[in-house]
Scaffold this active site. Structure first.
Site, PDB file in Angstrom:
ATOM      1  N   ARG A  62       2.493  -5.611   4.134  1.00  0.00           N
ATOM      2  CA  ARG A  62       1.993  -4.590   3.212  1.00  0.00           C
ATOM      3  C   ARG A  62       2.377  -4.979   1.799  1.00  0.00           C
ATOM      4  NH1 ARG A  62      -1.075  -3.729   6.472  1.00  0.00           N
ATOM      5  NH2 ARG A  62      -1.516  -1.819   7.657  1.00  0.00           N
ATOM      6  N   GLU A 111      -5.038  -2.741  -4.193  1.00  0.00           N
ATOM      7  CA  GLU A 111      -6.198  -3.445  -3.634  1.00  0.00           C
ATOM      8  C   GLU A 111      -7.475  -2.641  -3.886  1.00  0.00           C
ATOM      9  OE1 GLU A 111      -5.677  -4.543   0.452  1.00  0.00           O
ATOM     10  OE2 GLU A 111      -3.786  -5.564   0.118  1.00  0.00           O
ATOM     11  N   HIS A 131      -7.098  -9.775   1.840  1.00  0.00           N
ATOM     12  CA  HIS A 131      -6.690  -8.971   3.003  1.00  0.00           C
ATOM     13  C   HIS A 131      -7.575  -9.270   4.221  1.00  0.00           C
ATOM     14  CE1 HIS A 131      -4.370  -5.029   3.934  1.00  0.00           C
ATOM     15  NE2 HIS A 131      -4.518  -5.762   5.035  1.00  0.00           N
TER      16      HIS A 131
END
Length: 235
Positions: free
Chosen positions: A152, A181, A200
């Site tokens: 994370r 993000e 990601h």
């Protein structure tokens, strides 16, 4: 009532992604691609020829759940030594792990590569911020390792990460997750030669994985057995 989550399928693809990135970094694939774009034969000769065998390196895995264990196992297949960091002591070694530690500084010092798969919890948010990564620096007793984050993004803030790079706490950062993000265009990370930005995607799974997890839990439910991947509302 209980709520379960989709899990148990992310380990293999994330492990493959991490090892691919480690090999890419050691063998300077990015530099070779740039040479091709410039039509320069072996233009990055010094980078390409200056690499290390994976079997001579140590991988520290921060977070020893299913994903972390998959990463450790595949690293061992390439001959790497593996150190697993967990917040609670482990009584026995799992397959793929040479050493467990609850000492974060020790895990940071040991790793030529340090991969974080830590979840976002009150205990882990900003765990690596400020000068936490100093332990990875040579002055701090470490190896100035490469930091990889597939857990994370909020485990470290951007300013702390840039500070760690500027001060050579770490030699490079390979990032698939970020504090914000999508990564904003104004982020300083985009233009750094010592940072790899990935959107990601390390844990992309296949559609066929979903029914496998669902039907496995459904069968457990119908048989009165304990369910897998129950959501822990306290985390």
């Amino acid at each position: 009532w209980k709520v379960t989550r989709f899990a148990g399928c992310f380990g293999p693809p994330i492990a493959e992604w991490c090892l691919a990135r480690i090999i890419e970094h050691e063998r300077s694939f990015v530099a070779t691609a740039r040479d091709q774009g410039r039509k320069s034969w072996a233009g990055s000769r010094e980078q390409v020829t200056n690499y290390r065998y994976l079997s001579s390196l140590t991988l520290s895995v921060l977070g020893c759940g299913d994903i972390g264990m998959n990463i450790a196992k595949i690293a061992k297949a390439f001959g790497m030594k593996t150190v697993g960091y967990a917040r609670t002591p482990r009584q026995a070694l799992d397959v793929g792990v040479d050493e467990y530690t609850t000492d974060l500084a020790h895990a940071l010092q040991a790793g030529d590569y340090i991969v974080s798969v830590l979840p976002s919890t009150p205990e882990t948010r900003r765990l690596l911020s400020d000068n936490a990564l100093y332990a990875s620096s040579k002055a701090g007793g470490g190896k100035c390792g490469v930091f990889i984050n597939v857990g994370r993004g909020d485990v470290i803030d951007e300013d702390s990460l840039i500070n760690a790079l500027d001060n050579r706490f770490i030699s490079a950062a390979i990032l698939d997750v970020f504090d914000t993000e999508p990564l904003p265009e104004e982020s300083k990370l985009w233009d750094r030669h010592d940072v790899i930005v990935s959107p990601h995607v390390s844990g992309l799974t296949q559609a066929s994985d979903v029914p496998k997890v669902f039907f496995s839990n459904y069968e457990r439910y119908m048989n009165g057995e304990d369910l897998q991947y129950i959501v822990d509302w306290d985390k």
